[in-house]
Design a protein around this motif. Sequence first.
Motif, PDB file in Angstrom:
ATOM      1  N   SER A   8       0.845  -1.198   0.000  1.00 14.04           N
ATOM      2  CA  SER A   8       0.000   0.000   0.000  1.00 14.04           C
ATOM      3  C   SER A   8       0.879   1.246   0.000  1.00 14.04           C
ATOM      4  CB  SER A   8      -0.853   0.053   1.271  1.00 14.04           C
ATOM      5  OG  SER A   8      -1.674  -1.068   1.316  1.00 14.04           O
ATOM      6  N   VAL A   9       0.457   2.255  -0.727  1.00 12.47           N
ATOM      7  CA  VAL A   9       1.179   3.536  -0.731  1.00 12.47           C
ATOM      8  C   VAL A   9       0.175   4.686  -0.859  1.00 12.47           C
ATOM      9  CG1 VAL A   9       3.452   2.897  -1.661  1.00 12.47           C
ATOM     10  CG2 VAL A   9       1.546   3.222  -3.236  1.00 12.47           C
ATOM     11  N   ASP A  10       0.587   5.865  -0.388  1.00 11.62           N
ATOM     12  CA  ASP A  10      -0.167   7.079  -0.700  1.00 11.62           C
ATOM     13  C   ASP A  10       0.411   7.592  -2.010  1.00 11.62           C
ATOM     14  OD1 ASP A  10      -1.692   7.109   1.628  1.00 11.62           O
ATOM     15  OD2 ASP A  10      -0.033   8.019   2.746  1.00 11.62           O
ATOM     16  N   VAL A  11      -0.479   7.868  -2.936  1.00 17.22           N
ATOM     17  CA  VAL A  11      -0.046   8.295  -4.267  1.00 17.22           C
ATOM     18  C   VAL A  11      -0.288   9.798  -4.396  1.00 17.22           C
ATOM     19  CG1 VAL A  11      -0.401   7.970  -6.742  1.00 17.22           C
ATOM     20  CG2 VAL A  11      -0.685   6.025  -5.174  1.00 17.22           C
ATOM     21  N   HIS A  12       0.767  10.545  -4.656  1.00 16.09           N
ATOM     22  CA  HIS A  12       0.656  12.003  -4.829  1.00 16.09           C
ATOM     23  C   HIS A  12       0.945  12.349  -6.278  1.00 16.09           C
ATOM     24  CE1 HIS A  12       0.747  13.094  -0.454  1.00 16.09           C
ATOM     25  NE2 HIS A  12       1.229  11.869  -0.397  1.00 16.09           N
ATOM     26  N   LEU A  13      -0.015  13.001  -6.911  1.00 16.14           N
ATOM     27  CA  LEU A  13       0.164  13.501  -8.270  1.00 16.14           C
ATOM     28  C   LEU A  13      -0.083  14.996  -8.186  1.00 16.14           C
ATOM     29  CD1 LEU A  13      -1.948  10.647  -9.818  1.00 16.14           C
ATOM     30  CD2 LEU A  13       0.417  11.085 -10.505  1.00 16.14           C
TER      31      LEU A  13
END
Length: 451
Positions: free
Chosen positions: A373-378
Motif C-alpha cells: 500500500s502507498v499514498d499516491v501524490h500527483l
Amino acid sequence: DSAPSAPSPPKVRSKGLDVPNLWAGGKSKRKASAAFVVIGHVDHGKSTLMGRLLLDTGAVSQRDVDRYQKQATELGKSSFALAWVMDTGTEERERGVTVDIAQHHFSTDSVNFTILDAPGHRDFVPNMIGGASMADLAVLVVDANQLESGMKGQTREHVLLAKAVGLKRVLVAVNKLDATAPYSWSQDVFQKVKNDVLKFLGEAGFAANDITVVPCSGLSGENVAKAPKPNEPAAWVARTDLTLLKALEQAVPSGGNGDAVKRPLRMQVADVFRGGITNPLSVSGRMTAGNAQPGDPVLVQPSGETATVRGVEVSGEPRDYAVAGDICTLHLTDIDPIHICTGDVVCDPSQKVPVVESFTAEIEALDSLLPQSVDVHLGRLHTAGSITRLVATVDDKGVTLKKKPRMVKAGQRAIVKVAVEDGVPVEGGEMVVLRAQGETVGFGIVERTGG
Ligand code: GDP
C-alpha cells in the motif's frame, strides 16, 4: 448539456487567440512569469525574507509594514513585523475561505514572480508537494548561525520533496548574516555554509550548475533586493554584485513555453474558492499546457462535467487570457461547484485527460519497495493506492536490468504498476510521489496510464 437558457460560449474564440505571439517573440510578448516555493527549517527566517522581498519590490507598502510593526511591538514581537506580511491570507481565512497554497505576487522589470507558500500546519506534506509541483524553482533559506539544523529534519524533508516533484533549480539564501547576528557578514562562515549546503544538495541529487548560493539578511534587507553598502564588513558581499532578487531573475527558466501553449489545456486545481460575490466559483493553479480566455468551454476531470470560463486572473491581476506556465485563477460558470475539488484537472473538452485506475511509472526507490500500500501524490492530488506489480528494475537510461524483481532496493530504479482506489486524472509525463508510513519511499514519472 448546459441549461437551454444559458448563452452558449462563443466557440471559436480560443482559436482567435494569437498563440504563437503570446510567448517568446511576437509583438504581444509578455513579461516572463515564474513561481517558487520557499523551503527550510522553522525560524531560519523564511517569512521575514519573503516579507522583505514583497516590501522592497513594492508589492506591499511601507505603510502596511509600519502597521504590522506597531501591532508586533505591542505584542513584544517587533522582529516579526515583516514575517506578518506573509500572513495576509488570514483575512481570507476570516472570510471562511481556506487557502492550502497561499500565493504572493511581486514583480521586477523583467519577471512576474509568485511565491507559493504551503503553510506548515495540517496536511503539510500534501500541500508542500502541491505547491512545489507548481513551482519553477525552490528557494532554500538557511540561517548562517544555525547550520546544523539547516541540514536536518524539516529541511531534509523539504529538499527531498522538491526533488521528488521534479524541481531542478535551487536558490540558497544564506540568511541572517547582518550586523545584529553572531556571524555578522563573516565571509568564512558564508563559505563554510555554502560548501556544506552544496554537498547536502548534491547528495540529494541536485546538480551543482543548478544551485546558486547568495548571502543576505531578510531582517535588514541587505543583499535581498538591494546591495549592502560597500563598507566593511559587508564589502565582499557588495562586490559579488548578486542580490537574492538578481539571482532569482537569473534562475527563471528562459523562454521555450511556446510548444506547451499550443497543446490542449491542462490545469490542475490547487485551490477552489466558492461563494465569492462577483465570482461564485473560482479555481487556482498552474496552467501546464494550453491557454484559456473568457468564453472558453472547459472540462473538469474526474467528474467529466463541463464549465465555461468567465474570467481569468494571472499573478493576482485580471487578464484577457492565461497561457501555459502561468499561475492563474479561472472564474468558472455553468457548473455545479460540487463537481470540482482540489487535485482535479481542468482541461480541453475535445482532448480530455483520461481518468484511470492504474498506471505504470518509472520510480527511483528511496526505500525498499514491495507490492504494498502507498499514498499516491500527483501534484495537488493525493489518494490511497498500492504498488501492484514490480515490472522491472532499470538503469539510468531506462534499459531493463531484471524483470519481475521480488523487491526493489533503496537507490534502485524500477518500472512499477500503481493502482489507485478511485479513478484519477493523469497522463504520461507527470511526476508521481509515493509515500508510506509518513515517509517518501519513491518518486518518478508516469509512463503509461490504464492497462
Ligand atoms: P520562519 O519560521 O523560517 O518563517 O522564520 P521567521 O521569518 O518567522 O523568523 C524567525 C525569527 O528569526 C524572527 O525572530 C526573525 O525576526 C528572525 N530573523 C529572520 N530573519 C532574520 C535576519 O535576517 N537576521 C536576523 N538577525 N534575524 C532574523
